[in-house]
Enzyme design. Structure first.
Site, short mmCIF file in Angstrom:
data_model
loop_
_atom_site.label_atom_id
_atom_site.label_comp_id
_atom_site.label_asym_id
_atom_site.label_seq_id
_atom_site.Cartn_x
_atom_site.Cartn_y
_atom_site.Cartn_z
N THR A 27 0.89 -1.19 -0.01
CA THR A 27 -0.03 0.11 0.10
C THR A 27 0.91 1.10 -0.05
O THR A 27 1.90 1.31 0.58
CB THR A 27 -1.11 0.06 1.11
OG1 THR A 27 -0.12 0.31 2.35
CG2 THR A 27 -1.79 -1.22 1.22
N ASN A 31 4.66 0.55 8.24
CA ASN A 31 6.17 1.00 7.91
C ASN A 31 5.89 2.59 7.40
O ASN A 31 7.02 3.19 7.33
CB ASN A 31 6.81 0.33 6.68
CG ASN A 31 8.09 0.99 5.90
OD1 ASN A 31 9.00 1.18 6.60
ND2 ASN A 31 7.60 1.39 4.71
N SER A 40 9.74 1.51 14.14
CA SER A 40 10.02 2.55 14.70
C SER A 40 11.29 3.14 14.50
O SER A 40 11.69 3.03 13.44
CB SER A 40 9.75 2.07 16.29
OG SER A 40 10.12 3.30 17.12
N TYR A 85 8.80 13.85 15.97
CA TYR A 85 9.18 12.63 15.37
C TYR A 85 9.26 11.90 16.72
O TYR A 85 8.71 10.71 16.70
CB TYR A 85 10.25 12.71 14.37
CG TYR A 85 10.61 11.27 13.96
CD1 TYR A 85 9.86 10.85 13.04
CD2 TYR A 85 11.68 10.45 14.17
CE1 TYR A 85 10.15 9.75 12.19
CE2 TYR A 85 11.97 9.47 13.58
CZ TYR A 85 11.11 8.87 12.79
OH TYR A 85 11.42 7.75 11.99
N LYS A 111 6.96 8.32 17.75
CA LYS A 111 7.95 7.11 17.85
C LYS A 111 7.54 6.48 19.31
O LYS A 111 7.41 5.30 19.43
CB LYS A 111 9.12 7.16 17.40
CG LYS A 111 9.16 7.47 15.85
CD LYS A 111 8.37 6.25 15.34
CE LYS A 111 8.68 6.33 13.55
NZ LYS A 111 8.11 5.26 12.77
N THR A 130 18.04 5.71 3.22
CA THR A 130 16.92 5.39 2.66
C THR A 130 16.08 6.41 1.74
O THR A 130 15.41 6.15 1.15
CB THR A 130 16.05 4.71 3.51
OG1 THR A 130 15.63 5.83 4.34
CG2 THR A 130 16.51 3.47 4.04
#
Length: 278
Positions: free
Chosen positions: A32, A83, A134, A148, A152, A183
């Protein structure tokens, strides 16, 4: 043995890498993302092994519909991976109200929506796994990442509670904590105009490190994706899985420091108990 996976946020980063690695070994993936066309290359290569759907995890109703559709289309889903993520890089005063809402809606509420949507199906199956992505920042903190961290630390508390609640149904939950990894997530961080008042503070120092390219990214994203798959294959169900030398070292240092400070308060903590006679 092949598994069927449901993964959010598969357009890039860990979500994309997980999808690629799983499909290449013959697993089925319900992927998704906001723009399903971003996976057209994988659909052309793997055909029916890949099921895709447009999903904005901040939309609770859409999350329920997509999760229901995925279970209906695929029959069973063995692993749910939360994710999808959003980051804000700014000091506490610099971030806008909209940025704060987006990070909480995506990282905290979005993950909660997905777990709540999946649990009825997983209970009916009487088995299943949830991997909650996480970060090291779910247990320690860094300047300019306050919102952030709020998301988390919140999702880790939620996940730890859920893990205990759903264990009797044959469902396990592992919090996966990758460290700093190239990433592309860093380049997608939302930012805000810098306030001069924070120039000579830890927030300003970290901002300069990021701007100068001196912010260390020791993680290998492909190895991290592989480690997540290997965990599922192993059958082990730890509550947390730290991935990256920085995660291990930073979280351990944070936990040791917190425990040391905690222990200094033992006397006053006990002094306010009802049975002390005070």
């Amino acid at each position: 043995m092949t598994n069927t996976w449901f993964i959010t946020g598969t357009s890039s980063g860990f979500g994309r890498l997980l999808t690629e690695q799983l499909l290449s070994r013959g697993d089925r993936v319900a992927a998704t993302l906001r723009r399903p066309e971003a996976l057209d290359d994988l659909r052309a290569e793997y055909g029916d092994l890949l099921w895709t759907a447009q999903l904005d995890v901040t939309d609770a109703g859409q999350v329920r519909r997509v999760v229901d559709d995925a279970f209906k289309a695929l029959g069973t889903i063995d692993v749910v991976v939360n994710n999808a993520g959003y980051g804000v890089f700014a000091s506490v005063e610099e971030a806008t109200d909209e940025q704060i809402r987006q990070v909480i809606d995506t990282n905290l509420l979005g993950s909660i929506h997905a777990v709540r949507a999946a649990l009825p199906h997983l209970r009916a199956q009487q088995y299943g796994r949830i991997l909650q992505v996480s970060t090291a920042g779910g247990q320690t903190t860094y300047p300019n990442f306050s919102y952030y961290h709020a998301s988390k630390w919140g999702i880790e508390g939620f996940s730890e509670t859920v893990a205990a609640e759903v264990a009797p149904f044959g469902i396990s939950l592992t919090i996966v904590e990758p460290g700093a990894t190239p990433t592309g997530f860093g380049s997608s961080l939302a930012t805000a105009p810098a306030m001069p008042e924070y120039t000579d503070t830890p927030a300003g120092e970290v901002r300069r490190m990021l701007a100068d390219g001196n912010f260390s990214l020791p993680g290998d994203p492909r190895k991290i994706a592989t480690a997540m798959i290997d965990l599922v294959d192993s059958g082990q169900t730890p509550l947390r899985l730290p991935l990256g030398s920085d995660t291990y070292d930073d979280v351990r240092a944070s936990l040791v420091a917190r425990l040391a400070e905690h222990d200094t308060h033992r006397t006053v903590a006990y002094s306010v108990s009802a049975d002390t006679g005070a």
